[in-house]
Design a protein around this motif. Structure first.
Motif, PDB file in Angstrom:
ATOM      1  N   PHE A 355       0.860  -1.182   0.000  1.00 31.18           N
ATOM      2  CA  PHE A 355       0.000   0.000   0.000  1.00 31.18           C
ATOM      3  C   PHE A 355       0.897   1.233   0.000  1.00 31.18           C
ATOM      4  CE2 PHE A 355      -3.740   2.411   1.906  1.00 31.18           C
ATOM      5  CZ  PHE A 355      -4.464   2.348   0.728  1.00 31.18           C
ATOM      6  N   SER A 356       1.608   1.421  -1.119  1.00 32.48           N
ATOM      7  CA  SER A 356       2.545   2.530  -1.247  1.00 32.48           C
ATOM      8  C   SER A 356       2.537   3.011  -2.692  1.00 32.48           C
ATOM      9  CB  SER A 356       3.957   2.111  -0.831  1.00 32.48           C
ATOM     10  OG  SER A 356       4.439   1.077  -1.675  1.00 32.48           O
ATOM     11  N   PHE A 357       3.081   4.205  -2.896  1.00 36.60           N
ATOM     12  CA  PHE A 357       3.184   4.752  -4.243  1.00 36.60           C
ATOM     13  C   PHE A 357       4.460   5.561  -4.367  1.00 36.60           C
ATOM     14  CE2 PHE A 357       1.096   8.043  -1.824  1.00 36.60           C
ATOM     15  CZ  PHE A 357       1.553   9.236  -2.359  1.00 36.60           C
ATOM     16  N   VAL A 358       4.827   5.851  -5.610  1.00 40.31           N
ATOM     17  CA  VAL A 358       6.071   6.558  -5.915  1.00 40.31           C
ATOM     18  C   VAL A 358       5.745   7.723  -6.832  1.00 40.31           C
ATOM     19  CG1 VAL A 358       8.367   6.366  -6.958  1.00 40.31           C
ATOM     20  CG2 VAL A 358       7.425   4.455  -5.645  1.00 40.31           C
ATOM     21  N   THR A 359       6.379   8.866  -6.586  1.00 40.98           N
ATOM     22  CA  THR A 359       6.211  10.050  -7.422  1.00 40.98           C
ATOM     23  C   THR A 359       7.553  10.437  -8.022  1.00 40.98           C
ATOM     24  OG1 THR A 359       6.550  11.510  -5.508  1.00 40.98           O
ATOM     25  CG2 THR A 359       4.279  10.906  -6.066  1.00 40.98           C
ATOM     26  N   GLY A 360       7.527  10.934  -9.247  1.00 40.61           N
ATOM     27  CA  GLY A 360       8.746  11.322  -9.933  1.00 40.61           C
ATOM     28  C   GLY A 360       8.700  12.770 -10.378  1.00 40.61           C
ATOM     29  N   ILE A 365      12.999  11.068  -7.044  1.00 39.38           N
ATOM     30  CA  ILE A 365      11.907  10.098  -7.009  1.00 39.38           C
ATOM     31  C   ILE A 365      11.665   9.763  -5.550  1.00 39.38           C
ATOM     32  CG2 ILE A 365      11.136   7.800  -7.683  1.00 39.38           C
ATOM     33  CD1 ILE A 365      12.921   7.989 -10.126  1.00 39.38           C
ATOM     34  N   LYS A 366      10.419   9.877  -5.091  1.00 39.16           N
ATOM     35  CA  LYS A 366      10.112   9.692  -3.681  1.00 39.16           C
ATOM     36  C   LYS A 366       9.068   8.596  -3.510  1.00 39.16           C
ATOM     37  CE  LYS A 366      11.043  14.550  -2.570  1.00 39.16           C
ATOM     38  NZ  LYS A 366      12.228  14.333  -1.743  1.00 39.16           N
ATOM     39  N   LYS A 367       9.257   7.815  -2.449  1.00 38.78           N
ATOM     40  CA  LYS A 367       8.321   6.750  -2.114  1.00 38.78           C
ATOM     41  C   LYS A 367       7.508   7.172  -0.898  1.00 38.78           C
ATOM     42  CE  LYS A 367       8.021   1.785  -1.079  1.00 38.78           C
ATOM     43  NZ  LYS A 367       8.774   0.538  -0.820  1.00 38.78           N
ATOM     44  N   TRP A 368       6.185   6.871  -0.926  1.00 37.37           N
ATOM     45  CA  TRP A 368       5.269   7.304   0.121  1.00 37.37           C
ATOM     46  C   TRP A 368       4.421   6.141   0.597  1.00 37.37           C
ATOM     47  CZ3 TRP A 368       5.775  12.682   0.703  1.00 37.37           C
ATOM     48  CH2 TRP A 368       6.345  13.359  -0.377  1.00 37.37           C
ATOM     49  N   LEU A 379      14.608   7.951  -3.864  1.00 41.39           N
ATOM     50  CA  LEU A 379      15.213   6.997  -4.793  1.00 41.39           C
ATOM     51  C   LEU A 379      16.018   7.791  -5.829  1.00 41.39           C
ATOM     52  CD1 LEU A 379      12.088   4.709  -5.308  1.00 41.39           C
ATOM     53  CD2 LEU A 379      14.017   4.294  -3.785  1.00 41.39           C
ATOM     54  N   PRO A 380      17.237   8.165  -5.488  1.00 42.94           N
ATOM     55  CA  PRO A 380      18.026   9.001  -6.404  1.00 42.94           C
ATOM     56  C   PRO A 380      18.563   8.192  -7.583  1.00 42.94           C
ATOM     57  CG  PRO A 380      19.329   8.447  -4.480  1.00 42.94           C
ATOM     58  CD  PRO A 380      17.968   7.866  -4.242  1.00 42.94           C
ATOM     59  N   GLY A 381      19.078   8.911  -8.570  1.00 43.88           N
ATOM     60  CA  GLY A 381      19.668   8.241  -9.728  1.00 43.88           C
ATOM     61  C   GLY A 381      19.564   9.077 -10.980  1.00 43.88           C
ATOM     62  N   HIS A 382      18.433   9.745 -11.151  1.00 43.83           N
ATOM     63  CA  HIS A 382      18.252  10.609 -12.313  1.00 43.83           C
ATOM     64  C   HIS A 382      18.690  12.034 -11.985  1.00 43.83           C
ATOM     65  CE1 HIS A 382      16.187   7.795 -14.955  1.00 43.83           C
ATOM     66  NE2 HIS A 382      15.395   7.437 -13.952  1.00 43.83           N
ATOM     67  N   ASN A 383      19.229  12.692 -12.976  1.00 46.62           N
ATOM     68  CA  ASN A 383      19.521  14.110 -12.870  1.00 46.62           C
ATOM     69  C   ASN A 383      18.774  14.865 -13.961  1.00 46.62           C
ATOM     70  OD1 ASN A 383      21.339  13.955 -10.654  1.00 46.62           O
ATOM     71  ND2 ASN A 383      22.934  13.204 -12.039  1.00 46.62           N
ATOM     72  N   ALA A 384      17.541  14.452 -14.199  1.00 41.62           N
ATOM     73  CA  ALA A 384      16.722  15.049 -15.246  1.00 41.62           C
ATOM     74  C   ALA A 384      15.260  14.886 -14.862  1.00 41.62           C
ATOM     75  CB  ALA A 384      17.010  14.387 -16.596  1.00 41.62           C
ATOM     76  N   SER A 399      11.925   3.602 -14.273  1.00 39.86           N
ATOM     77  CA  SER A 399      11.738   5.049 -14.422  1.00 39.86           C
ATOM     78  C   SER A 399      12.415   5.512 -15.697  1.00 39.86           C
ATOM     79  CB  SER A 399      12.319   5.787 -13.204  1.00 39.86           C
ATOM     80  OG  SER A 399      13.715   5.529 -13.093  1.00 39.86           O
ATOM     81  N   ALA A 400      11.803   6.465 -16.358  1.00 40.17           N
ATOM     82  CA  ALA A 400      12.339   7.022 -17.599  1.00 40.17           C
ATOM     83  C   ALA A 400      12.391   8.537 -17.484  1.00 40.17           C
ATOM     84  CB  ALA A 400      11.485   6.612 -18.792  1.00 40.17           C
ATOM     85  N   ALA A 401      13.516   9.117 -17.915  1.00 37.64           N
ATOM     86  CA  ALA A 401      13.721  10.556 -17.762  1.00 37.64           C
ATOM     87  C   ALA A 401      14.179  11.187 -19.063  1.00 37.64           C
ATOM     88  CB  ALA A 401      14.738  10.828 -16.639  1.00 37.64           C
ATOM     89  N   ASP A 402      14.293  12.506 -19.040  1.00 40.45           N
ATOM     90  CA  ASP A 402      14.672  13.264 -20.221  1.00 40.45           C
ATOM     91  C   ASP A 402      16.114  13.012 -20.675  1.00 40.45           C
ATOM     92  OD1 ASP A 402      12.271  14.400 -20.645  1.00 40.45           O
ATOM     93  OD2 ASP A 402      12.745  16.354 -19.800  1.00 40.45           O
ATOM     94  N   GLN A 403      16.906  12.409 -19.798  1.00 39.19           N
ATOM     95  CA  GLN A 403      18.306  12.192 -20.132  1.00 39.19           C
ATOM     96  C   GLN A 403      18.510  10.990 -21.059  1.00 39.19           C
ATOM     97  OE1 GLN A 403      18.881  11.650 -15.896  1.00 39.19           O
ATOM     98  NE2 GLN A 403      20.080   9.815 -16.307  1.00 39.19           N
ATOM     99  N   GLY A 404      17.421  10.327 -21.432  1.00 41.38           N
ATOM    100  CA  GLY A 404      17.505   9.210 -22.363  1.00 41.38           C
ATOM    101  C   GLY A 404      17.661   7.856 -21.722  1.00 41.38           C
TER     102      GLY A 404
END
Length: 405
Positions: A355-360, A365-368, A379-384, A399-404
């Motif tokens: 019963f949790s969700f993640v926002t980006g 990226i944060k888990k709640w 949840l670090p890792g992206h810089n975009a 997760s998918a980001a603008d950095q490709g």
């Protein structure tokens, strides 16, 4: 004329002494009479100067009774000094013997409540004073809270299995049929394409089954019902459409958004559709009657992502105003607003079992925790900018980001 001139000079002198000249408090004895003149001034100006200067030396100022006896001031000060020395010894001994790593607050009052003392200024009378909240605390180093977050199981790195092409614009949305027989994609070329999943996964010929047209702007959201042969789509043309995949045509349209619609989700147990868009609201629709049930307003920016749950909070929305809101679907009101993000929130996904969700967002990226919106971890890792999130029942999130990547 002479009297007026001397009066003006005296007034200027008093103002200068009051606001410019430091008052040597050690020259004033609290045991002296309050009517004794100070540096040539009268009793009223003397009392005013000392009170003003003392307030700068003592940040805790208490009011006293004017009719109290002066002799009580010295007794109170002596009693307070003795109490402070005893409290200091007590807190030092407790801090030395405690090694649990917790924050300890020691109360000096015999009743167990927070101790309150009375600080008197030099020259002030004891009387009945207001309580000053002076508590003795012994603070030790606090240990980091252990959340007992399990480490993920290792799996082999993923590799691209196949690449399929067919759209003439950016692919902005995708949805997979619950039976895993086909999936649909929506693009900026204003079309929706239906693909055969087994053939597309092997890049075989004939993977494209159908192309649907009807929107006049970029398709931003798709959803497939697991109870009906329906597909729902939303686009930047302010339209929300319901498609019957048995006859491949639009059977319902939902009107109400004032600008482009960016996201949509189906309720897992109810025949309800939730959409969000650039008009900063999320709208709840009855699938069959096409009526709007609720208009969830409160965001100050585009509602770019949302999720639904079978239990409260049944709707979770993320917006470009950097906030996440948890909604009570029955009442149509906001339950909680989460303000941890500093950038626009563009993706939300929930765990299928937890019963949790993640926002980006662009910042992280944060888990709640879904029940009350309690923050769990970053949840670090992206810089975009994070544009898409997905999670499977095994707890593996993509997760998918603008950095490709």
């Amino acid at each position: 004329m002479t009297s007026l001139s001397s009066t003006s000079k005296a007034s200027l002198k008093r103002s200068r002494e009051l606001f410019a000249v430091p008052v040597p408090l050690n020259r004033y004895s609290p045991n002296t009479s309050s009517t004794t003149s100070y540096e040539g001034g009268d009793a009223e100006s003397t009392s005013l100067k000392i009170t003003y200067k003392a307030s700068n030396y003592y940040p805790v100022v208490t009011s006293t009774d004017e009719d109290a006896d002066d002799a009580a001031s010295s007794a109170v000060q002596q009693t307070l000094q003795t109490a402070r020395e005893a409290a200091s010894k007590k807190t030092k001994s407790q801090a030395a013997t405690n090694n649990t790593g917790a924050i300890i607050i020691v109360n000096d009052s015999p009743s167990g409540s927070a101790s309150s003392s009375t600080n008197l200024l030099p020259g002030q009378k004891s009387g009945v004073a207001k309580k000053a909240t002076l508590t003795s605390t012994a603070i030790t180093e606090r240990k980091e809270k252990n959340l007992n977050i399990p480490k993920p199981d290792w799996h082999a790195p993923w590799k691209i299995k196949s690449v399929i092409s067919g759209h003439l614009g950016w692919v902005r949305s995708i949805a997979v049929d619950p039976s895993n027989e086909f999936f649909v994609t929506g693009s900026a070329d204003r079309t929706i394409k239906v693909w055969d999943l087994p053939k597309a996964s092997t890049a075989s010929a004939g993977a494209l089954k159908l192309t649907l047209t009807g929107h006049i702007n970029a398709v931003r959201g798709l959803a497939l019902s697991d109870r009906h042969p329906y597909m729902f789509s939303c686009a930047e043309d302010k339209m929300v459409k319901c498609w019957d995949l048995e006859c491949n045509k639009v059977i319902r349209q939902y009107h109400g958004h004032l600008s482009g619609v960016f996201c949509l989700k189906l309720h897992p147990t109810l025949d309800v559709l939730i959409t969000g868009g650039r008009d900063s609201v999320a709208r709840v629709w009855d699938i069959r009657t096409k009526n709007q049930i609720h208009c969830l307003s409160g965001h100050e920016g585009t509602v770019a992502s949302l999720q639904t749950n079978a239990t409260d909070p049944q709707v979770i929305t993320g917006s470009h105003d950097s906030t996440v809101k948890l909604w009570d679907l029955a009442a149509g009101k906001c339950m909680t607003t989460l303000t941890h993000h500093k950038k626009s929130i563009r993706a939300i996904t929930r765990h299928p079992r937890e019963f949790s969700f993640v926002t980006g967002a662009a910042d992280n990226i944060k888990k709640w925790q879904t029940k009350d919106g309690r923050f769990i971890q970053n949840l670090p890792g992206h810089n975009a900018v994070v544009n898409a999130l997905a999670c499977n029942p095994d707890g593996v999130m993509v997760s998918a980001a603008d950095q490709g990547r």
